[in-house]
Each structure stands twice: as structure tokens, then as C-alpha cells.
Design a protein around this motif. Structure first.
Motif, short mmCIF file in Angstrom:
data_model
loop_
_atom_site.label_atom_id
_atom_site.label_comp_id
_atom_site.label_asym_id
_atom_site.label_seq_id
_atom_site.Cartn_x
_atom_site.Cartn_y
_atom_site.Cartn_z
N LEU A 428 17.44 9.01 -15.40
CA LEU A 428 18.72 9.04 -16.10
C LEU A 428 18.45 9.04 -17.60
O LEU A 428 17.75 8.15 -18.11
N PHE A 430 20.55 8.44 -20.59
CA PHE A 430 21.85 7.95 -21.04
C PHE A 430 21.95 8.20 -22.54
O PHE A 430 21.18 7.62 -23.33
N GLN A 617 19.74 6.78 -6.12
CA GLN A 617 20.70 7.53 -6.94
C GLN A 617 21.96 6.71 -7.20
O GLN A 617 22.49 6.70 -8.33
N VAL A 620 21.18 3.95 -9.77
CA VAL A 620 21.08 4.51 -11.12
C VAL A 620 22.46 4.87 -11.66
O VAL A 620 22.76 4.66 -12.83
N SER A 621 23.30 5.42 -10.79
CA SER A 621 24.66 5.73 -11.20
C SER A 621 25.42 4.48 -11.64
O SER A 621 26.17 4.50 -12.62
N GLU A 624 24.42 3.44 -15.10
CA GLU A 624 25.16 4.24 -16.08
C GLU A 624 26.60 3.74 -16.22
O GLU A 624 27.11 3.57 -17.34
#
Length: 678
Positions: A428, A430, A617, A620-621, A624
Motif C-alpha cells: 500500500l 498511502f 488485503q 491492509v485496506s 488505509e
């Protein structure tokens, strides 16, 4: 040479108090009371005191015999060298360098290999300068905050080192370092080549990167034109468990034909390994996988099943994981994978930063001479005097195989393929904000802030808190390594729970966040001063195991469930920031864990997360979403403050201080779907 203080041994009571404070947030009240009774029992205190006194006396003797040492150093080596599982995904980390924008994809004199050859040659050329500085004692000392000198002992183990599997009948690997090494190994399509790069005075033989380019290109051409599509992938043996690899090496050692054993000695003693991959990778997740463990690409030919090794076409075969590796793809993506026993991330980060900077400045020097040099400018290359025996033309290592080695190679390949396929890798970038915004708007330490985001994201996904590890560097002390920062605190839990409390006010959330960050910073400072608890306790356990195992029962602390709890790092994290890096990371350290490497830049944060088939996933989302939601909290708070001051008694103002619905943070769930009691 700067004389540094020895790593301090904390007082036993301080260590036990810190231990209790670190495990308490991870336990319920009943579990914690049991742990406290165990740790503070007379039986435990007496046994631990005996071990502590032995450690203090042993360190005094060690200081006399070897002033450049630390009490944890040998225990820490043993922790790595006694590890029997594969080093791939379990031990070795990776660094992925930023692209070299001075090298384009346009075809050059090396055709489709131009980008790869030129990038590799520039980096190798810079690495050789770095080696020269180490061996000549001219490497600029590491200094932090402009004045604090750091221990430089790890650099002597960075090049010419190799992790050697246990000898027959032995339990431990050993770290071999050849200070006279002058050659490198280059791998392409699982085939091995070597040539000398330093002279007898440890000066680089090649005066320009272009001279190295021709060697690299000739290696690629030789492998491409070989009658055999690939040689036996002997590098895959380094992905095996240490016990299996030890048995294979012992078999090779006792073989009547010494060819393979001589090849191993050439590889073991090399400065480092250059892995030229025959693939172009552009996706971040695939790059992470290739740099960390290699890719696995199985191409089955139903018409030719007689040679099972030919089915594997991934980069996992083009590696030698027992050494420092420079990995470069066909499209010029470059990274470093390193064996972790003798060096920590900070040391390899210095290497990565210096060689990246030097390779970029090399282009600038072609434009103007007024360019500063990363390394010393005098005597940069060999004078060629007395170097008649140097091998500057690449030589190929030829392997002898038999049914035992072929079957062993096949099973090693299938095992690493299984391991690669069982892990997920997610990155990621960001870009909404980074360190500048965190410090100015949130008034928090950037690292402490990101650690709170991990707690928030994990709680949003699983509704609980798990043991979290972050290393603190202790290189301000002689031969210092790391100490364990424990991120889960009462303050962090209070902050996280406030984010899911529909009746909490935003100004409360902000206060709780800052208190959690302040607590994390205080723990970092303690650990950096060598006053943490993990390394001291581990040393005491090692002393019991080595010296008192037959004469004294194990102290009850080490049998308590809290000891296992604190050493099961479900979230293993590490912050390694430098502009030269695109990403860095490592595998999970427990079967149910996440490995999280992160880089905090001024205006962005990069994450590389791995797990063994957990919801990588999704996690990690949520990291964020957590970063975005905190920004929303601060925005709402700043907008509401004037209204609150003007209308202190107005219920509308009070409501505006509360958070909006967090359904997007929880992927569609509402407050009531997440318990705040855990």
C-alpha cells in the motif's frame, strides 16, 4: 575509533516490572493476576536472581576478555543459528530500491538486457567502493541526531559472510566470514558464475561500471546459448530446513568427486551474490514476492514429465539465501535480500542508501565534475600491480549430479513452491499524508502514530488485541543489536476502543491518541537505552538452559502462559525509512501472524504486508481506512471547536463533536457489530 559504552544489564526488578506492564494489556484480569503471582513469587524471584547474578558476573569477565562485545551478542547469534526451519520467509528480509531514472528501457548495445546490465553494473561498482571503505577502515561512522555515534561492528560481517548449516552431529549453524574474499557470484537461470572484483589490497579492479557490464552481458549470453536450458538449481538447497541442507552438504563433502564441494567453497567465500532474473516485473506485489522469497511459476509439459525440475520457472530457483544478495530484474528493478544473523536492518539500510546514491551521482558526474562523492575520492581503483593472478573473466561453476542430488533438488523445489504459494503479499502506498502532516496536524510521533493505526485496523477486523513487536536499535552501545518495543498498552487500547464507541467525543479520541503515542515514545526511549525487558529475560533463559538446567528447576516465569504470549508476535512490524527505498519487508514470524514493513516519508507512507493466508488485503485496506478516519476525526474536531466555544450548552454542538458513522472503516459494519470489551 569511538569507544562506546557497553550495553547495560537492567536491574532484575525493573525488568520484571516492565514485563508485567507489557503483558497486562494482553490478558484479562484473571490471567493477569495469575501471571503476577507467578512472576512475584519467592520461588521465581530467587531463581531469577541467581541467573541475573550469573549474567552480571559473566558480563564483567566478557568485558575484560573482549571489550568490544555485549552481554546479549552471543545469545542473539545462537537464536538465529540454532533456528532449523528455512531462512526463506522466516529470517531473511528484503529491501527494494527506488528505480534508477537515469537508465531507460530503450534498447542499447545489450538489446533487451540493457536496462538490467547497466543497473546491475552501477550498483555492483558502488558496492565495491563500500567494501573498500570497510576494509580500509575509512567508512564514515554512523551517527544519529547529529552527535550520537553508533556501533560499526556489523559491517565487518556484511561481505564475505555465509550461513553454514550444522556439521554432522551438531545443532547449530555457524556464520562464516572470509575477510580475504575478492570475488562475486553471479546467478542467471540457476547457473553460477564467478570473477574477481577486488585486488590483494582490497581495491576495486574495475575502474568503470562499463567494464563490469561486459562481464554481466557475457554471463547472460553464455547461459542463453547453453545447450542445457538451465543448470541444476543448486541454490534451491538454501531454501531447505537447516537439517536437510546439512545432510546434502555432508553428502557432497564425502563424494569422491570434489567438484561440487569446491563449488560450494567458492560460493561460501564470495563477497556477495548477484541474482540476474530472467523476468520483467512491474506489479508491486510480485516484486515484493520476488525480492523476499522468489516467485514460483510452474509450467507443466504433459509431453515431457521425465524431468520434474523443468516445471519450475520462477525466480525462487535463482537465489542463494545463505548470503547477501543483490537482485535485479530484466527491467531494472533492484533489491537486496540478506541473511539476518550477523547484521540488522539499519546496517543494510546504510549499504542500500550509499550504493543507490552513488549510482545516481555517477550519472551526474558525467554531466559536471562538481558533484559530491559518497565515498572517499582517493585511490578509488586498483593499480594492477601484483595482480597477475586475478580472474577478471567470468568462470562458470559446473555441477555434478546423481540420482540422490536430483531427487533432493526436486523435493527442495516443491517445498519452497508450497511455501511461496501459501503466503500473501500486499503493498500500500498511502499518499494522502505522511510524517509532516502527522507532526503538524496530529502532534504525534509518526512512528508511534502508525503503530496505533495497526492496533485500530486489527481491532476493526478481529475485535481483539494481539502481541505486537517493533525493534528498537541499540547500536548506540558497543555491539548493540535490537530491543523489543511492545506496542499494545493500556493507552493504545483506550484510544482504539474510543474509535468504536458511538458516545465518545472526537476531542477525547484525539487526547487518547496522543496519550497512546506518548506512551509508545517513552517505551522506544527505554528500549533504545538498553532498558527494555525482552533481551534481558532471554539472556537469563539462555543462561539457565546452558548452565543451570541440570541443577536448578526452570524459573516459573518461563513456564507461565504469559511468556509464550509475549513471544508470539502476531503483528511483527518494523519501520525502515529512507528515500532510496521503494519498499521493504519480511515474512510473518508466526503461523497466524502478519509481517509489516513500513516506510514513513514526509508526504506518504508505504506498507508491505505478508501473512500465511490470513486476510492480508482486507487488513491492509483497514490500515488505509484507519489513516483516513483519523484525519476525519481531526478535521471534525477543528471545525467543531469554534462552535463549541460559542455554544457550550448547545446539544447540537455536542453532537458535532461526536464521530460520524464508521461504517466505511468497518467495511459495512456498524458500532454494535464490534465489541469494545475485549
Amino acid at each position: 575509533m569511538t569507544t562506546l559504552r557497553r550495553l547495560p544489564i537492567p536491574s532484575l526488578r525493573d525488568t520484571l516490572d516492565k514485563y508485567l506492564s507489557r503483558v497486562e494489556p494482553l490478558q484479562d484480569e484473571r490471567q493477569n493476576q495469575k501471571t503476577r503471582r507467578c512472576v512475584l513469587s519467592t520461588e521465581n524471584l530467587q531463581r531469577m536472581q541467581k541467573l541475573h547474578e550469573h549474567l552480571v558476573e559473566a558480563d564483567k569477565e566478557l568485558a575484560k576478555e573482549n571489550p568490544q562485545s555485549s552481554y546479549i551478542e552471543q545469545f542473539w547469534y545462537d537464536a538465529y543459528l540454532l533456528y532449523d526451519a528455512s531462512v526463506v520467509l522466516n529470517v531473511n528480509p528484503y529491501f527494494l530500491l527506488q528505480d534508477d531514472r537515469t537508465i531507460t528501457q530503450t534498447a542499447g548495445c545489450y538489446g533487451k538486457y540493457t536496462c538490467q546490465v547497466r543497473r546491475t553494473a552501477k550498483l555492483v561498482f558502488s558496492i565495491l567502493k563500500f567494501v573498500r571503505e570497510i576494509r580500509h577502515g575509512t567508512l564514515k561512522p554512523d551517527i544519529v541526531r547529529g552527535k550520537v555515534a553508533l556501533s560499526m561492528d556489523q559491517y565487518s560481517r556484511l561481505f564475505g559472510g555465509s550461513r553454514i548449516p550444522p556439521a554432522p552431529g551438531k545443532d547449530s549453524c555457524h556464520l562464516q566470514v572470509d575477510p580475504t574474499s575478492h570475488h562475486v557470484i553471479v546467478m542467471y537461470k540457476s547457473q553460477f558464475y564467478w570473477f574477481d572484483v577486488l585486488d590483494v589490497d582490497n581495491m576495486p579492479i574495475f575502474s568503470t561500471p562499463e567494464q563490469i557490464e561486459w562481464n554481466l552481458y557475457s554471463i547472460i549470453m553464455d547461459a542463453e546459448q547453453s545447450e542445457e536450458p538451465t543448470g541444476p538449481p543448486f541454490g534451491v538447497f538454501t531454501t531447505e530446513s537447516r537439517r536437510v541442507w546439512s545432510n546434502v552438504r555432508d553428502y557432497i563433502f564425502h563424494d569422491a568427486d570434489s567438484t561440487n564441494w569446491k563449488n560450494l567453497k567458492i560460493i561460501d567465500s564470495a563477497l556477495f551474490v548477484v541474482c540476474l532474473d530472467d523476468v520483467s516485473l512491474t506489479q508491486d506485489n510480485e516484486l515484493v514476492k520476488s525480492m523476499l522469497c522468489g516467485t514460483s511459476q510452474i509450467v507443466l509439459d504433459p509431453k515431457n514429465l521425465a524431468r520434474p525440475l523443468d516445471a519450475q520457472h520462477g525466480t525462487c530457483l535463482n537465489r542463494w539465501y545463505d548470503k547477501l544478495q543483490l537482485i535485479v530484474t530484466q527491467n531494472g528493478k533492484a533489491g537486496i535480500n540478506f541473511e539476518h544473523t550477523g547484521v540488522d536492518g539499519h546496517t543494510v539500510l546504510r549499504l542500500a542508501a550509499d550504493i543507490y546514491t552513488d549510482s545516481i551521482l555517477g550519472f551526474a558526474r558525467g554531466v559536471t565534475k562538481n558533484v559530491p562523492d559518497v565515498f572517499s575520492e582517493s585511490n578509488t581503483t586498483s593499480s594492477h600491480a601484483g595482480n597477475l593472478n586475478l580472474i577478471t573473466i567470468p568462470r562458470k561453476l559446473e555441477w555434478k549430479v546423481d540420482p540422490f542430488l536430483l531427487s533432493s533438488l526436486h523435493f527442495a523445489e516443491t517445498r519452497i513452491s508450497d511455501s511461496v504459494s501459501q503466503h500473501d503479499f500486499v503493498t500500500l502506498d498511502f499518499t494522502k499524508y505522511g510524517a509532516t502532516h502527522i507532526k503538524a496536524a496530529f502532534q504525534c510521533s509518526p512512528d508511534a502514530f502508525v503503530q496505533q493505526m495497526y492496533q485500530l485496523a486489527y481491532y476493526a477486523l478481529y475485535g481483539k488485541f494481539e502481541t505486537t513487536y517493533e525493534p528498537a536499535m541499540t547500536k548506540a552501545f558497543q555491539n548493540g543489536r535490537t530491543e523489543a518495543i511492545r506496542s499494545v498498552t493500556h493507552e493504545s487500547k483506550k484510544f482504539v476502543k474510543s474509535m468504536f464507541d458511538r458516545y465518545a467525543f472526537d476531542d477525547h479520541r484525539v487526547r487518547f491518541l496522543r496519550e497512546a503515542c506518548d506512551k509508545h515514545v517513552s517505551i522506544i526511549k527505554e528500549c533504545s537505552m538498553g532498558l527494555g525487558q525482552d533481551r534481558h529475560l532471554y539472556a537469563l533463559y539462555c543462561i539457565w538452559n546452558e548452565t543451570f538446567k541440570d541443577s536448578m528447576p526452570l524459573p516459573p516465569l518461563f513456564n507461565d502462559k504469559s511468556w509464550s504470549l509475549l513471544n508470539t508476535n502476531v503483528l511483527s512490524t518494523s519501520n525502515c525509512g529512507n528515500p532510496c527505498l521503494k519498499s521493504f519487508g519480511f515474512g510473518p514470524v508466526t503461523a497466524n501472524g502478519f509481517g509489516i514493513g513500513y516506510i514513513i516519508r514526509d508526504d506518504s507512507i508505504t506498507f508491505a504486508v505478508s501473512s500465511r493466508h490470513r486476510q492480508t488485503q482486507r487488513f491492509v485496506s483497514l490500515i488505509e481506512h484507519s489513516l483516513l478516519e483519523i484525519d476525519h476525526v481531526f478535521s471534525r474536531k477543528s471545525k467543531a471547536e469554534p462552535i463549541v466555544r460559542a455554544l457550550q450548552q448547545d446539544k447540537t454542538a455536542e453532537q458535532q463533536r461526536r464521530s460520524d458513522n464508521l461504517s466505511y472503516l468497518l467495511s459495512g459494519y456498524d458500532y454494535f457489530d464490534v465489541s469494545v470489551s475485549g
